[in-house]
Design a protein around this motif. Sequence first.
Motif, mmCIF file in Angstrom:
data_model
loop_
_atom_site.group_PDB
_atom_site.id
_atom_site.type_symbol
_atom_site.label_atom_id
_atom_site.label_comp_id
_atom_site.label_asym_id
_atom_site.label_seq_id
_atom_site.Cartn_x
_atom_site.Cartn_y
_atom_site.Cartn_z
ATOM 1 N N UNK A 299 50.864 69.249 41.335
ATOM 2 C CA UNK A 299 50.356 70.102 41.876
ATOM 3 C C UNK A 299 49.233 69.775 43.053
ATOM 4 N N UNK A 300 49.177 68.681 43.167
ATOM 5 C CA UNK A 300 48.991 67.917 44.063
ATOM 6 C C UNK A 300 49.204 68.073 45.346
ATOM 7 N N UNK A 301 50.756 67.632 45.181
ATOM 8 C CA UNK A 301 52.030 67.750 46.222
ATOM 9 C C UNK A 301 51.785 69.139 46.675
ATOM 10 N N UNK A 302 51.793 69.855 45.664
ATOM 11 C CA UNK A 302 52.100 71.724 46.892
ATOM 12 C C UNK A 302 50.516 71.980 47.989
ATOM 13 N N UNK A 303 48.908 71.649 46.708
ATOM 14 C CA UNK A 303 48.401 71.264 47.515
ATOM 15 C C UNK A 303 48.416 70.650 49.412
ATOM 16 N N UNK A 304 48.850 69.657 48.782
ATOM 17 C CA UNK A 304 49.220 68.644 49.982
ATOM 18 C C UNK A 304 50.128 69.439 51.005
ATOM 19 N N UNK A 305 50.546 70.628 51.312
ATOM 20 C CA UNK A 305 51.685 71.371 51.963
ATOM 21 C C UNK A 305 53.158 70.455 52.021
ATOM 22 N N UNK A 306 53.113 70.136 50.284
ATOM 23 C CA UNK A 306 54.107 69.636 50.061
ATOM 24 C C UNK A 306 54.596 67.864 50.694
ATOM 25 N N UNK A 307 53.487 67.123 50.199
ATOM 26 C CA UNK A 307 53.545 66.112 50.514
ATOM 27 C C UNK A 307 53.855 65.055 49.144
ATOM 28 N N UNK A 308 53.644 64.114 48.569
ATOM 29 C CA UNK A 308 53.505 63.585 48.069
ATOM 30 C C UNK A 308 52.813 62.272 48.112
ATOM 31 N N UNK A 309 52.015 61.775 47.299
ATOM 32 C CA UNK A 309 50.916 61.017 47.264
ATOM 33 C C UNK A 309 51.544 59.419 47.443
ATOM 34 N N UNK A 310 50.832 58.296 48.017
ATOM 35 C CA UNK A 310 50.798 57.613 48.026
ATOM 36 C C UNK A 310 49.882 56.780 47.260
ATOM 37 N N UNK A 311 48.686 56.758 46.299
ATOM 38 C CA UNK A 311 48.373 56.212 46.014
ATOM 39 C C UNK A 311 48.121 57.418 44.597
ATOM 40 N N UNK A 312 47.197 56.837 43.154
ATOM 41 C CA UNK A 312 46.902 56.939 42.178
ATOM 42 C C UNK A 312 46.085 56.913 41.316
ATOM 43 N N UNK A 313 45.378 57.304 41.712
ATOM 44 C CA UNK A 313 43.830 56.757 40.979
ATOM 45 C C UNK A 313 43.172 56.736 39.720
ATOM 46 N N UNK A 314 43.662 55.146 38.875
ATOM 47 C CA UNK A 314 43.451 56.173 37.351
ATOM 48 C C UNK A 314 42.104 54.721 36.767
ATOM 49 N N UNK A 315 41.627 55.612 35.522
ATOM 50 C CA UNK A 315 40.920 54.934 34.478
ATOM 51 C C UNK A 315 42.309 54.143 33.408
ATOM 52 N N UNK A 316 41.673 52.721 33.311
ATOM 53 C CA UNK A 316 42.460 52.389 32.170
ATOM 54 C C UNK A 316 44.017 52.399 32.350
ATOM 55 N N UNK A 317 44.305 51.956 33.443
ATOM 56 C CA UNK A 317 45.783 52.517 33.968
ATOM 57 C C UNK A 317 47.114 51.972 32.783
ATOM 58 N N UNK A 318 46.599 51.379 31.995
ATOM 59 C CA UNK A 318 47.943 50.965 30.631
ATOM 60 C C UNK A 318 47.469 52.116 29.581
ATOM 61 N N UNK A 319 46.787 52.851 29.398
ATOM 62 C CA UNK A 319 46.524 54.045 28.121
ATOM 63 C C UNK A 319 47.473 55.251 28.579
ATOM 64 N N UNK A 320 48.396 55.559 27.366
ATOM 65 C CA UNK A 320 49.278 57.084 27.658
ATOM 66 C C UNK A 320 49.950 56.880 26.098
ATOM 67 N N UNK A 321 50.307 57.847 26.259
ATOM 68 C CA UNK A 321 51.333 58.012 24.976
ATOM 69 C C UNK A 321 52.635 57.986 25.621
ATOM 70 N N UNK A 322 53.118 57.353 26.597
ATOM 71 C CA UNK A 322 54.325 57.110 26.400
ATOM 72 C C UNK A 322 54.141 55.838 27.853
ATOM 73 N N UNK A 323 55.566 56.684 28.975
ATOM 74 C CA UNK A 323 55.909 56.059 30.283
ATOM 75 C C UNK A 323 53.834 55.923 31.094
ATOM 76 N N UNK A 324 53.698 56.681 31.059
ATOM 77 C CA UNK A 324 52.436 56.894 31.428
ATOM 78 C C UNK A 324 52.434 56.648 32.962
#
Length: 346
Positions: A299-324
């Motif tokens: 979604x943010x790729x489209x919102x940023x004019x087709x630009x992918x993020x360089x940084x993604x900021x998260x809480x509890x970074x190892x918590x996921x149901x798979x690849x995360x």
Amino acid sequence: MARLAFSFAVMILIMFHFSSISFASSYGSFQLGDQCSSDVECGVGLGCFKCGIDVARCVRSNITDQYSVVNNSMPFNKYAFLTTHNSYAIEGLPLHVSTQEDSIVQQLNSGVRALMLDTYDYEGDVWLCHSLDEKCFDFTKFNRAIDTFKEIFAFLTANPLEIVTLFLEDYVTSPNGLTKVFNDSGLKKFWFPVQNMPKGGQDWPLVKDMVANNHRLIVFTSAKSKQETEGIAYQWNYVLENQYGDNGVEPNECSNREESVLLTDKTKALVLVNHFSTVPVKVLSCKENSKHLIDTIQTCYLAAGNRWANFIAVNFYKRSDGGGTFQAVDKLNGELLCGRDDVHAC
């Protein structure tokens, strides 16, 4: 006596045999998604985590080294990096609100390459702290900034090919207070000079050149005056950022943070995507850090004019149901480096 010695020798051999089995299987054989009861049962790069009321399963717990998959000869802004929100707010202090489980050293060793730190004047020193009315208190402080900075110094010293980025929510008002901590911790040795940072949305230097010049610590501050007074880059001159907290995890929404220029502005070369709830809840981070995270970066790729993020900021970074979060960074690096859905396909 001879019989006793023989029995003792047999016992030693048996113990060695079992210890060898234990050592050989220390990484475990369970694969991604397999049910588990401890980390040692999971394969290399996996950890055993429980997501909600589901049973514990083996999930990704380490980043892919994009430099080894591709190379480090691209500009810095052509890579993506896992970022921890309030990296210093680590579990273990009673009555403190935590956002991470791992120590700073563990975060860096797992592949986190950008840290969000809140800096404050407190008790004649600079502390990492949550705030009430932009002030640090005894019941909201975590640790002295210099202690964390020394951990970062040790990591950069031991890993001469790595680059670490710091995003400082900066409330330090003591004159040259931050500069003193950077000097005392030794981190100035790795400083990326603000005068070398590109303007007008131009590409950053090549990673291999940053490494060769030992410019391996990038520091951004939220305090505008610090760029002039202490040579610390004012974040909003160089980085675009979406909304944080609950506004940053709304499905199908991605708008700019108030301090940031519009996400479509091409005069900033770096894009940061926040993806964490206002109130950090470990069990909810599983969902946030799974498919929901992939949806947000698209979604943010489209919102940023087709630009992918360089940084993604998260809480509890190892918590996921798979690849995360690690899968999300693999996707970003794949898109940035070769236009593929996964860096492993480059």
